[in-house]
Design an enzyme around this catalytic site. Structure first.
Site, PDB file in Angstrom:
ATOM      1  N   LYS A 116       0.894 -10.958   2.331  1.00 43.40           N
ATOM      2  CA  LYS A 116      -0.054 -10.596   3.385  1.00 43.40           C
ATOM      3  C   LYS A 116       0.648 -10.458   4.744  1.00 43.40           C
ATOM      4  CE  LYS A 116      -3.967 -11.293   0.869  1.00 43.40           C
ATOM      5  NZ  LYS A 116      -3.361 -11.479  -0.448  1.00 43.40           N
TER       6      LYS A 116
HETATM    7  C1  LIG Z   1      -3.612 -11.125  -1.706  1.00 47.20           C
HETATM    8  C2  LIG Z   1      -2.677 -11.470  -2.806  1.00 47.20           C
HETATM    9  C3  LIG Z   1      -2.617 -10.731  -4.003  1.00 47.20           C
HETATM   10  C4  LIG Z   1      -3.547  -9.576  -4.297  1.00 47.20           C
HETATM   11  O1  LIG Z   1      -3.332  -8.473  -3.475  1.00 47.20           O
HETATM   12  P1  LIG Z   1      -4.439  -7.323  -3.302  1.00 47.20           P
HETATM   13  O2  LIG Z   1      -3.961  -6.485  -2.202  1.00 47.20           O
HETATM   14  O3  LIG Z   1      -5.719  -8.057  -2.959  1.00 47.20           O
HETATM   15  O4  LIG Z   1      -4.561  -6.611  -4.596  1.00 47.20           O
HETATM   16  C5  LIG Z   1      -1.679 -11.091  -4.947  1.00 47.20           C
HETATM   17  N1  LIG Z   1      -0.855 -12.142  -4.754  1.00 47.20           N
HETATM   18  C6  LIG Z   1      -0.893 -12.895  -3.632  1.00 47.20           C
HETATM   19  C7  LIG Z   1       0.021 -14.062  -3.511  1.00 47.20           C
HETATM   20  C8  LIG Z   1      -1.789 -12.584  -2.611  1.00 47.20           C
HETATM   21  O5  LIG Z   1      -1.831 -13.345  -1.494  1.00 47.20           O
END
Ligand SMILES: *Cc1c(COP(=O)(O)O)cnc(C)c1O
Length: 476
Positions: A116
């Site tokens: 993120k």
């Molecule tokens: C948010 C997240 C995901 C999923 O990503 P999306 O963009 O919602 O598909 C996968 N792994 C981790 C560690 C995340 O924080």
């Protein structure tokens, strides 16, 4: 470059949709057309990565989508977002070879150890820039299941025109996630804990947003994954990972551990721009809404009671909020069809079935998506196997990706995206290898941090009182 909602609203400028988030018709903003990259352009971008670095590559790609911020300002924004101090590496998103033809794209070197950060760091800088330019302030009210909240808070720590109220489910996050978020001590970052689930937090945010008067008074905004600025920032690491794994020659595939479809949707955008990607493999955990769609053509959103709590919690979703963007392209960019299916049909029946749709008869439109599912036992086995065989310790979300990637290996390099560091999810690591993951030096203090939280256990009126009492900006 102008933007339109998947359901038809617009066109709008980039900085308008930056601050707005969701379109007023309920759709998601997308560019009117995807910028196209020729082979020469891709060569040049590879050279920029090698000789000028990741931030410069990011500015270059952002510039293709943003025409209302001058290029030199985009360069400054990208250099502040992606520093070695925050990411611990000049490469920002390094790629390593794990096994013959299987690579790991590291997206979790940022300040909160999850992917993120890759997008949120840019979003934070863009908000700061644009609010300064417009002489405005903004109050972010958001909900997190763990990774989004801390990434947003760390990205907005220095944004003086933003105050954050972040709702999180009391007791449902890992000790590291709690330490990291609640440890922040700033009157601009307010952590609100809610007894209940992520969905309960999300409901409160929706109720706040439904009160138009309150929303306007406090200039309430969002940082959620449907913001186009987050998506476009993620396109950058698809380009840099492609270049690192292929040397700029020939196609690669990506396997992406998916929840809200934000990460993999950026891969789709990169491919629509001309990046040579053979397959985008959508990996899910037990919450297999997306895997089901890519195998059956039926998109069935789950009730929150049908959503499993798993050991890869950031993928525990009942519906995939970014999916509508991909779907819009799938229909041949048919606004009326998307408005009908997502605005009406999905609310009425909870199901979209595209098996008999004329646009699916064209296989090129399905864009080579593949899919696979992994379970808790798969994650444990994959973490142990990758640790003992390859000498890498991976987190459970990355394990979902590696497990599914191994089922889809082809002649081209397959890049499994690493979305978090193991330190965030210690208990499954212990189950897999018999001990907890090491804590990287830069996170040594996280677990000892003094928590700063306020409880909201009495619904939306209490949340409004919290915002009223703690706001630091003049109300409108
Ligand atoms: C948010 C997240 C995901 C999923 O990503 P999306 O963009 O919602 O598909 C996968 N792994 C981790 C560690 C995340 O924080």
């Amino acid at each position: 470059m102008r933007y339109v909602s998947t359901r038809g609203y617009g066109p709008m400028s980039f900085t308008d949709i930056l601050l707005e988030g969701l379109a007023p018709d309920g759709g998601l903003y997308v560019p009117q057309a995807y910028p196209q990259l020729s082979e020469d352009d891709l060569d040049a971008l590879g050279q920029i990565l090698v000789y000028e670095g990741y931030p410069r590559l990011a500015a270059e790609l952002l510039g293709l989508f943003i025409d209302d911020i001058p290029m030199r300002d985009l360069e400054a924004i990208a250099s502040r977002a992606y520093t070695k101090a925050k990411f611990g590496t000049d490469l920002i998103a390094p790629v390593d070879q794990l096994e013959p033809n299987l690579w790991l794209g590291h997206l979790s070197q940022g300040p909160t150890a999850a992917f993120k950060d890759m997008a949120m760091q840019v979003l934070g800088q863009l908000f700061d820039y644009e609010l300064n330019r417009r002489d405005q302030t903004m109050t972010i009210v958001g909900a997190t299941s763990g990774d989004t909240g801390s990434a947003a808070e760390f990205a907005l720590l220095d944004a003086n025109r933003v105050q954050v109220f972040m709702l999180s489910p009391q007791g449902r996050m890992t000790p590291f996630q709690r330490g990291q978020m609640y440890g922040i001590d700033s009157d601009r970052i307010v952590n609100v804990t809610v007894p209940g689930s992520f969905d309960d937090c999300q409901d409160l945010v929706k109720q706040i947003n439904a009160d138009a008067e309150f929303k306007a008074r406090y200039a309430i905004g969002a940082v959620n994954s449907i913001n186009w600025a987050r998506l476009v920032s993620q396109v950058v690491y698809y380009v840099s990972s492609w270049f690192q794994a292929s040397g700029g020659h020939g196609p690669v595939s990506f396997c992406v551990p998916s929840g809200n479809f934000g990460n993999i949707c950026a891969g789709h955008v990169a491919r629509m721009m001309g990046l040579p990607i053979t397959h985008l493999v959508c990996a899910t955990n037990e919450n297999n809404v997306l895997a089901e769609f890519f195998t059956t053509g039926v998109y069935r959103v789950r009730a929150s009671t049908e959503t499993f709590v798993t050991s890869s919690p950031s993928m525990d979703i009942s519906k995939a909020s970014n999916f509508e963007r991909f779907f819009f392209d799938l229909t041949g960019r048919d606004h009326a069809e998307v408005a009908r299916l997502f605005g009406v049909e999905l609310n009425r029946s909870g199901v979209i079935n595209i098996r008999d749709k004329p646009y699916v008869a064209d296989p090129a439109r399905v864009y080579g998506f593949q899919t696979g599912v992994s379970t808790h036992a798969d994650r444990v086995a994959t973490i142990a196997d990758v640790y003992h065989r390859d000498g890498y310790l991976i987190d459970p979300h990355t394990a979902d990706a590696v497990k599914v990637a191994r089922e889809h290996l082809g002649p081209e390099p397959m890049i499994a995206l690493e979305t978090a560091l193991p330190v965030k999810f210690g208990s499954i690591i212990k189950e897999a290898i018999g001990r907890v993951p090491p804590i990287p030096a830069r996170f040594a203090q996280v677990l000892d941090a003094e928590p700063h939280t306020v409880v909201c256990d009495q619904g939306v009126d209490q949340l409004k009182s919290i915002i009223e009492a703690r706001t630091i900006f003049p109300v409108h």
